[in-house]
Every structure is written in structure tokens, then in C-alpha cells.
Design a protein around this motif. Structure first.
Motif, PDB file in Angstrom:
ATOM      1  N   ILE A  87      12.340  28.639  41.488  1.00 32.72           N
ATOM      2  CA  ILE A  87      11.393  29.525  42.153  1.00 32.72           C
ATOM      3  C   ILE A  87       9.999  29.017  41.815  1.00 32.72           C
ATOM      4  O   ILE A  87       9.577  29.049  40.657  1.00 32.72           O
ATOM      5  N   ILE A 108      14.089  36.786  38.369  1.00 31.97           N
ATOM      6  CA  ILE A 108      14.207  35.349  38.083  1.00 31.97           C
ATOM      7  C   ILE A 108      15.541  35.061  37.400  1.00 31.97           C
ATOM      8  O   ILE A 108      16.245  34.100  37.750  1.00 31.97           O
ATOM      9  N   ALA A 124      11.220  30.491  35.724  1.00 28.44           N
ATOM     10  CA  ALA A 124      11.266  30.415  37.187  1.00 28.44           C
ATOM     11  C   ALA A 124      11.527  28.993  37.668  1.00 28.44           C
ATOM     12  O   ALA A 124      12.210  28.780  38.675  1.00 28.44           O
ATOM     13  N   ARG A 125      11.014  28.020  36.953  1.00 31.21           N
ATOM     14  CA  ARG A 125      11.269  26.621  37.343  1.00 31.21           C
ATOM     15  C   ARG A 125      12.750  26.300  37.238  1.00 31.21           C
ATOM     16  O   ARG A 125      13.315  25.626  38.100  1.00 31.21           O
ATOM     17  N   LEU A 128       7.813  33.146  33.798  1.00 31.10           N
ATOM     18  CA  LEU A 128       7.274  32.144  34.727  1.00 31.10           C
ATOM     19  C   LEU A 128       7.790  30.749  34.402  1.00 31.10           C
ATOM     20  O   LEU A 128       8.045  29.947  35.314  1.00 31.10           O
ATOM     21  N   LYS A 157      15.094  35.894  44.738  1.00 32.21           N
ATOM     22  CA  LYS A 157      13.978  34.946  44.808  1.00 32.21           C
ATOM     23  C   LYS A 157      12.747  35.529  45.485  1.00 32.21           C
ATOM     24  O   LYS A 157      11.645  35.491  44.917  1.00 32.21           O
ATOM     25  N   LEU A 166       9.737  41.270  37.276  1.00 23.85           N
ATOM     26  CA  LEU A 166       9.643  39.818  37.458  1.00 23.85           C
ATOM     27  C   LEU A 166      10.801  39.085  36.787  1.00 23.85           C
ATOM     28  O   LEU A 166      11.578  38.398  37.451  1.00 23.85           O
ATOM     29  N   ALA A 198      11.096  38.082  43.256  1.00 25.27           N
ATOM     30  CA  ALA A 198      10.313  37.486  42.171  1.00 25.27           C
ATOM     31  C   ALA A 198       8.942  37.060  42.671  1.00 25.27           C
ATOM     32  O   ALA A 198       7.925  37.285  42.006  1.00 25.27           O
TER      33      ALA A 198
END
Length: 203
Positions: free
Chosen positions: A179, A108, A174-175, A171, A135, A104, A138
Motif C-alpha cells: 500500500i 494495513i 504499509a510497504r 506506515l 487497501k 489505519l 487504509a
């Protein structure tokens, strides 16, 4: 000791969260990545790979890589145990740490490092095709993690461990990489929100 840090980079954040969960502190020295201070002669002497974080011990030994630094603190402060207890739990923690980091977080990071204009000086060469390919990989990893969270609260079981820190940081990053977590991944969203609500997440 000193922890060479960057307030905005995801990897030093993993160490800061780990320290907060352990109720430990370490003096920090911030490295300005935008000004490429990580490539300075003095920093390269600490870490020839020119990455942060770096933990400099009092005797001059430098420990690099986030998880290696976290393992050091686990040894000197075993409670609460964030790398697992016993052979099986330690193996499960290691398994999920690798899945979340390589399956993951890495996708990213590649989506960000190979697409963002501000990374052009740091990531040479930037490969736009790699960013675009990363992308969907992920999101595919998010789907797998969402399914795995159907029967447990945390990544590797019923307790918060280091793998959860990697998942939260990935996570959240990711922003930055643009994503989005798909709405249908409700278990993944629940997990991320629960981790973000812990006081350590603000470290």
C-alpha cells in the motif's frame, strides 16, 4: 524480565521503539513466526491468543498486547511521558492511539495477513476480499491523518508520544502490505520521515 519478540513483526517493533525512547532495555526471546513457534504449547501457556509481543515479568506474570506493555513501562519509567500529561493530553493521546491503530494499522494488517502467501498458515481462513477492501480504507485513513497534520508536528500535538510510534510502524508496514502513501499526502510523508529519522526507529 523477558520480552518475547519477532524482529520482523510490527507489533513487537512498537514496544522496542517505546523502550528506546525511554532509554530502557529488556532481554528479548525471538519467536519464529514462520515456524509457528507462537502456537507451541509453551508459548500458548504464556499467551493463549498466540500473538507477540509478550512481556514476562520476574514473578511469572505475562503482560500481552503492545500498548499494555508500553503502559507498564510508562508507569515504572514516567519520563519522558509518552502517554501524555494531564487529563486533556492523555485523552488526546488515547484518541489518536485508537484512530491510528483501528483506523489505519488494522486495515494495513488485514491487507497483508489476508493476501500474503506466507500468512496462509497463520490466518485461517485468508479472505482475499477483506485484503482488497482494506487497501482503500487504509488510504482513506491516510488522507484524514494528512489533513489533521496541517497544524501540528505530531499525531496528538507538539510532542512525540506513543500514538506517533503506532503511526510510524503502520506506515512502514504499509510497504510490506503493498500500500503506497500517495504523493499528494505531503504532511503525512513529512510526519513519517520525521519519525523515521529518530534514533528509536531503528530499534
Amino acid at each position: 524480565m523477558k520480552l518475547y519478540n519477532s524482529p520482523l513483526a510490527p507489533n513487537p517493533r512498537r514496544v522496542r521503539i517505546f523502550l528506546a525512547e525511554k532509554n530502557l532495555t529488556a532481554p528479548t526471546v525471538d519467536i519464529d513466526l514462520a515456524r509457528l513457534e507462537q502456537r507451541s504449547e509453551s508459548f500458548s501457556a504464556l499467551n493463549p491468543f498466540e500473538r507477540i509481543p509478550v512481556l514476562m515479568l520476574d514473578d511469572g506474570v505475562a503482560i500481552c498486547e503492545s500498548i499494555a506493555i508500553c503502559r507498564y513501562f510508562e508507569e515504572i519509567q514516567p519520563d519522558p511521558p509518552l502517554f501524555g500529561v494531564g487529563a486533556l493530553e492523555r485523552a488526546m493521546v488515547e484518541m489518536w492511539q485508537r484512530r491510528l491503530e483501528l483506523g489505519l494499522f488494522e486495515h494495513i494488517a488485514n491487507a497483508f495477513r489476508h493476501a500474503h502467501p506466507h500468512m496462509a498458515q497463520m490466518e485461517r481462513p485468508q479472505i482475499a476480499e477483506l485484503a482488497e477492501a482494506s487497501k482503500p480504507k487504509a488510504v482513506e485513513a491516510m488522507a484524514r491523518i494528512d489533513r489533521e497534520l496541517a497544524n501540528r508536528e505530531f499525531a496528538a500535538g507538539d510532542r512525540f508520544i506513543v500514538s506517533d510510534i503506532t503511526g510510524l510502524v503502520a506506515l512502514d508496514f504499509a510497504r510490506t502490505a503493498r500500500i503506497a502513501i500517495p504523493e499528494e499526502f505531503s504532511r503525512l510523508r513529512r510526519w513519517r520521515e520525521a519519525l523515521a529519522a529518530r534514533p528509536s526507529a531503528k530499534a
